[in-house]
Write a protein that holds these residues in place. Structure first.
Motif, short mmCIF file in Angstrom:
data_model
loop_
_atom_site.label_atom_id
_atom_site.label_comp_id
_atom_site.label_asym_id
_atom_site.label_seq_id
_atom_site.Cartn_x
_atom_site.Cartn_y
_atom_site.Cartn_z
N ARG A 81 18.00 12.76 -1.02
CA ARG A 81 18.00 12.23 -2.39
C ARG A 81 19.08 11.16 -2.59
NH1 ARG A 81 21.23 13.54 -6.52
NH2 ARG A 81 19.48 13.43 -7.99
N ASN A 82 20.00 11.05 -1.64
CA ASN A 82 21.09 10.09 -1.78
C ASN A 82 20.80 8.74 -1.15
OD1 ASN A 82 22.55 12.83 -2.20
ND2 ASN A 82 24.05 11.32 -2.83
N VAL A 83 19.55 8.49 -0.79
CA VAL A 83 19.16 7.15 -0.38
C VAL A 83 18.08 6.64 -1.33
CG1 VAL A 83 19.78 7.44 2.04
CG2 VAL A 83 17.47 8.01 1.32
N LEU A 84 18.24 5.39 -1.75
CA LEU A 84 17.29 4.75 -2.66
C LEU A 84 16.79 3.47 -1.98
CD1 LEU A 84 19.49 6.28 -4.53
CD2 LEU A 84 18.52 4.91 -6.35
N PRO A 85 15.55 3.07 -2.26
CA PRO A 85 15.04 1.83 -1.67
C PRO A 85 15.88 0.63 -2.07
CG PRO A 85 13.25 3.13 -2.63
CD PRO A 85 14.53 3.77 -3.08
N LYS A 86 16.25 -0.18 -1.09
CA LYS A 86 16.99 -1.41 -1.38
C LYS A 86 16.03 -2.47 -1.89
CE LYS A 86 18.13 -4.43 1.84
NZ LYS A 86 17.59 -5.69 1.23
N PRO A 87 16.34 -3.13 -3.01
CA PRO A 87 15.49 -4.23 -3.45
C PRO A 87 15.37 -5.29 -2.37
CG PRO A 87 17.05 -3.61 -5.17
CD PRO A 87 17.46 -2.86 -3.94
N ALA A 88 14.16 -5.76 -2.13
CA ALA A 88 13.93 -6.73 -1.06
C ALA A 88 14.69 -8.03 -1.30
CB ALA A 88 12.43 -7.01 -0.94
N SER A 89 14.93 -8.36 -2.57
CA SER A 89 15.61 -9.61 -2.90
C SER A 89 17.12 -9.53 -2.74
CB SER A 89 15.28 -10.01 -4.35
OG SER A 89 15.74 -9.00 -5.24
N MET A 90 17.65 -8.37 -2.45
CA MET A 90 19.08 -8.15 -2.37
C MET A 90 19.51 -8.04 -0.91
SD MET A 90 21.24 -5.15 -4.35
CE MET A 90 20.85 -5.83 -5.97
N THR A 91 20.58 -8.72 -0.53
CA THR A 91 21.09 -8.62 0.83
C THR A 91 21.76 -7.26 1.03
OG1 THR A 91 23.29 -9.51 0.34
CG2 THR A 91 21.53 -11.11 0.82
N PHE A 92 21.96 -6.89 2.29
CA PHE A 92 22.67 -5.64 2.56
C PHE A 92 24.09 -5.68 1.99
CE2 PHE A 92 19.45 -5.19 6.00
CZ PHE A 92 19.00 -3.91 5.69
N ALA A 93 24.75 -6.83 2.10
CA ALA A 93 26.11 -6.96 1.57
C ALA A 93 26.14 -6.75 0.06
CB ALA A 93 26.70 -8.32 1.94
N GLU A 94 25.18 -7.34 -0.64
CA GLU A 94 25.11 -7.17 -2.09
C GLU A 94 24.80 -5.71 -2.45
OE1 GLU A 94 23.48 -11.69 -3.06
OE2 GLU A 94 22.08 -10.04 -2.78
N ALA A 95 23.85 -5.12 -1.74
CA ALA A 95 23.46 -3.74 -2.02
C ALA A 95 24.61 -2.77 -1.76
CB ALA A 95 22.24 -3.37 -1.19
N ALA A 96 25.48 -3.12 -0.80
CA ALA A 96 26.60 -2.24 -0.46
C ALA A 96 27.63 -2.13 -1.56
CB ALA A 96 27.26 -2.73 0.83
N CYS A 97 27.56 -3.00 -2.56
CA CYS A 97 28.51 -2.96 -3.69
C CYS A 97 28.01 -2.09 -4.83
CB CYS A 97 28.74 -4.38 -4.21
SG CYS A 97 29.37 -5.54 -2.99
N MET A 98 26.78 -1.66 -4.80
CA MET A 98 26.16 -1.04 -5.96
C MET A 98 26.61 0.40 -6.21
SD MET A 98 23.99 -3.18 -7.44
CE MET A 98 25.20 -4.48 -7.17
N GLY A 99 26.81 1.18 -5.17
CA GLY A 99 26.91 2.63 -5.33
C GLY A 99 28.19 3.16 -5.92
N THR A 100 29.26 2.38 -5.91
CA THR A 100 30.53 2.87 -6.45
C THR A 100 31.01 1.97 -7.59
OG1 THR A 100 31.14 3.89 -4.35
CG2 THR A 100 32.91 3.51 -5.91
N ALA A 101 31.52 0.78 -7.28
CA ALA A 101 32.10 -0.08 -8.33
C ALA A 101 31.07 -0.48 -9.37
CB ALA A 101 32.73 -1.31 -7.69
N TRP A 102 29.92 -0.95 -8.92
CA TRP A 102 28.92 -1.43 -9.88
C TRP A 102 28.30 -0.29 -10.66
CZ3 TRP A 102 26.23 -6.14 -11.21
CH2 TRP A 102 27.00 -7.28 -10.92
N LEU A 103 28.09 0.85 -10.02
CA LEU A 103 27.55 2.00 -10.75
C LEU A 103 28.56 2.51 -11.77
CD1 LEU A 103 25.34 4.10 -11.19
CD2 LEU A 103 26.29 5.42 -9.28
N THR A 104 29.84 2.53 -11.39
CA THR A 104 30.88 2.92 -12.34
C THR A 104 30.88 2.01 -13.56
OG1 THR A 104 32.28 3.85 -10.60
CG2 THR A 104 33.37 3.21 -12.64
N ALA A 105 30.81 0.69 -13.32
CA ALA A 105 30.80 -0.27 -14.43
C ALA A 105 29.55 -0.11 -15.29
CB ALA A 105 30.87 -1.69 -13.87
N TYR A 106 28.41 0.12 -14.67
CA TYR A 106 27.15 0.30 -15.41
C TYR A 106 27.26 1.51 -16.35
CZ TYR A 106 22.13 0.99 -16.25
OH TYR A 106 20.91 1.15 -16.84
#
Length: 321
Positions: free
Chosen positions: A119-144
């Motif tokens: 359950r801790n893996v989600l599909p990566k948006p195809a338009s997003m690079t791996f580097a961009e996606a790697a920022c989502m799970g902690t800092a960006w989720l906290t900000a959201y």
């Protein structure tokens, strides 16, 4: 396998415990999956792990990395959700008393391979690079979560971000601008304030400066160094949302101002899986992407952690291969 890990807790010299080397390749238990890591981003939590904060001594050595993006064995590209909860807990997993973050109990993402619950893996948006996606799970989720779940703000209202250039701060700026808030930012240096301006902030101010008017909400990750300014900057009935205290605990609490102006103090920690789903969808719909200040090979993780320790961070630092 290759890994970047903390060998032991070191409160006074955290980077002395950093090792770039080899660890055994993990095997996923039932219900878990292996992810071949393509990118992972640095967070303050990695420095806390090196210091031994929030992790028991017997957990070392611990591979660093709270979040990342990679590929499953079948080729599916995924984003990691960093909160590991009790499978029997229902509801908001950030409130699960048994929940942990990657690198607290389970090994982190600064490695060739990480294993996590399915359950801790989600599909990566195809338009997003791996580097961009790697920022989502902690800092960006906290900000959201701070902005859209906890603050109660409406588009058109004014928000103040304390700190101009860190990972959560830059995410708050970008998300706030995209959502239609008036975004004000404080920063210690002209360079840091320029980063905020480049991301769309409507106005920037020196740390502690008197603002043109009071704001509807303040977003805090700094703590002691900015707390008094935060309390003075709020309108009556305003809200401060706090997700960190990098400069230490706030003192004094300014309780007279708190009750007399009927201010709201709201805590926020990470976010839920469903919120991460919504964040990824928001990025797809709007085209918003994280500000990556530096992208380094995994072998240079120490350089990135040194920059974070010295406060020389402009956006996210990402390790990639």
């Amino acid at each position: 396998m290759f890994a970047v890990y903390a060998s032991a807790p070191n409160p006074n010299d955290p980077l002395a415990s950093l090792v770039v080397g080899e660890r055994d390749t993990p095997e996923p238990p039932p219900g878990w999956v292996s992810v071949s890591v393509r990118a992972a981003s640095l967070n303050m939590h990695d420095l806390w792990t090196l210091r031994g904060v929030g992790i028991k001594p017997e957990r070392f050595p611990m591979i660093l990395g709270c979040d990342g993006a990679g590929v499953l064995a079948d080729g599916t590209e995924v984003v990691l959700h960093s909160v590991i909860g009790d499978p029997e807990f229902s509801g908001d997993e950030t409130l699960d008393p048994k929940r942990s973050l990657l690198t607290e109990v389970h090994q982190g993402s600064f490695a060739d391979t990480i294993v996590v619950p399915r359950r801790n893996v989600l599909p990566k948006p195809a338009s997003m690079t791996f580097a961009e996606a790697a920022c989502m799970g902690t800092a960006w989720l906290t900000a959201y979560r701070m902005l859209f779940v906890k603050s109660g703000l409406r588009p058109g209202q004014t928000m103040l971000v304390q700190g101009a250039s860190g990972g959560v701060s830059t995410a708050l700026i970008q998300l706030g601008v995209t959502a239609g808030f008036r975004v004000w930012v404080t920063g210690r240096s002209e360079e840091k304030r320029a980063v905020a301006t480049s991301l769309g902030a409507h106005a920037t101010f020196e740390s502690g400066a008197r603002l043109p008017e009071r704001v509807d909400a303040v977003f805090e990750t700094v703590g002691k160094a900015t707390w008094s300014h935060t309390m003075r900057s709020l309108k009556p009935g305003g809200t401060v949302v706090i997700s960190g205290a990098t400069s230490g605990d706030a003192s004094p609490a300014e309780l007279q101002r708190l009750f007399f102006l009927q201010l709201n103090v709201v805590g926020a920690t990470m976010g839920t899986r469903d919120e991460l789903v919504d964040l990824l969808r928001l990025c797809e719909l709007t085209g918003i992407r994280p500000h990556i200040g530096a992208e380094l090979p995994f072998e240079q993780a120490g350089q990135g952690l040194r920059a974070m320790l010295d406060g020389e961070v402009h956006g996210k630092i990402v390790l990639s291969r």
